[in-house]
Design a protein around this motif. Sequence first.
Motif, short mmCIF file in Angstrom:
data_model
loop_
_atom_site.label_atom_id
_atom_site.label_comp_id
_atom_site.label_asym_id
_atom_site.label_seq_id
_atom_site.Cartn_x
_atom_site.Cartn_y
_atom_site.Cartn_z
N ASP A 92 0.80 -1.22 0.00
CA ASP A 92 0.00 0.00 0.00
C ASP A 92 0.84 1.27 0.00
O ASP A 92 0.29 2.37 0.00
N GLY A 93 2.16 1.11 0.02
CA GLY A 93 3.02 2.28 -0.03
C GLY A 93 3.44 2.85 1.31
O GLY A 93 4.03 3.93 1.38
N ASN A 94 3.14 2.14 2.40
CA ASN A 94 3.54 2.61 3.72
C ASN A 94 5.01 2.26 3.96
O ASN A 94 5.39 1.10 3.83
N PRO A 95 5.86 3.23 4.31
CA PRO A 95 7.28 2.94 4.54
C PRO A 95 7.46 2.06 5.77
O PRO A 95 6.92 2.35 6.83
N ARG A 96 8.23 0.99 5.61
CA ARG A 96 8.38 0.04 6.72
C ARG A 96 9.80 -0.10 7.22
O ARG A 96 10.02 -0.45 8.36
N CYS A 97 10.78 0.14 6.33
CA CYS A 97 12.16 0.04 6.80
C CYS A 97 13.10 0.73 5.82
O CYS A 97 12.73 1.01 4.67
N VAL A 98 14.31 1.01 6.30
CA VAL A 98 15.40 1.51 5.46
C VAL A 98 16.44 0.41 5.38
O VAL A 98 16.82 -0.17 6.40
N ILE A 99 16.88 0.10 4.17
CA ILE A 99 17.94 -0.87 3.99
C ILE A 99 19.17 -0.17 3.40
O ILE A 99 19.04 0.86 2.73
#
Length: 339
Positions: free
Chosen positions: A87-94
């Motif tokens: 849905d486009g919700n940011p979940r993490c940074v890699i």
Amino acid sequence: MCIEESCVEVSCIERFWKQFLANKGLGEQTKYIDCFHFELSEYLANELLRLVLIGQKRATASSLWAYEIEGDRIPQAGDYSIVTDWDGNPRCVIQTTNVRILPFREITYDICKLEGEDDNLESWRKGHISFFRAEGKELGYTFSEDMPVIFEEFEVVYQAEQHRIEYRPVYEGELCRELFQDFVRHQKVTKCWRKENGQWLIKDIAFTDDWSEKEYETLVTCLKHTVSTGGFVYAAFEKGVLKGFTSVEPELFGGEQKYLDLSSIHVSEDMRGRGIGKTLFLAAKDWARQHGGRKLYISAHSSVESQAFYKAMGCVEAQVYNRKHVEEEPCDCQLECEL
């Protein structure tokens, strides 16, 4: 296998990125290279995200030709990217730790196992060939064994504080009565669909659906059997508490219809209306498609509310009725859904 996120609310992504910078003590000159979700379907996008968040998935493979066609920069060690859910919700940074480019045919299991998705090379190849063929058809390239693959290794350096609902497979050893201790089956019904003289009609039929202790025990036994025989049990959790689940049986039936049976799909009363049922249903469809099914078969609750959900999912009356389901649940609506 990544898909650039083009419809994400920019303010949400930028807010998340600023939280990451503040958390790590980095300046605003630090930029992210990409913002994306995995795969081409909701179930797989969210499932691969889950594997990333638990540390099982530590790499991804992409077609170099796709990068060239779209004019995208090839990843480099040190790059930051934001991974979203479907849905486009940011979940993490890699952060990218290593990049290598090699022909598809030269990828061994020692390499691809870093993706954390498959137990053997054959399974990995099958899934990725399917993806690259679908992507190539969309972008304008033709997959071949000599296609150069960008194999990117990464590590998670930041996660969203709240993960909302977690979706994942449920294994046989987890299935017990205690798993359902906070699950609320309760459903108050006032109107149902009934077929009379070949016509579907809405009738005033009032009752309350709930499960007894014996019915919960039967449910656990059935779900254990589903898993042990190679079927699919997939669930939604909020803070570790079961809030919804679905199951698909492994045996094909119905001749040329190639039905796979959606044997259950339920959402706890306190969590209905939040899209959990849709996500579970799409996961069931994806699993059935990957396991040779042509259609899902559903012996579905006849309440107006339940039937509205199935209609929204694209279900129609089954072309071939499953006699066992009809005998066991004569008031159910027998439905099918194309995969």
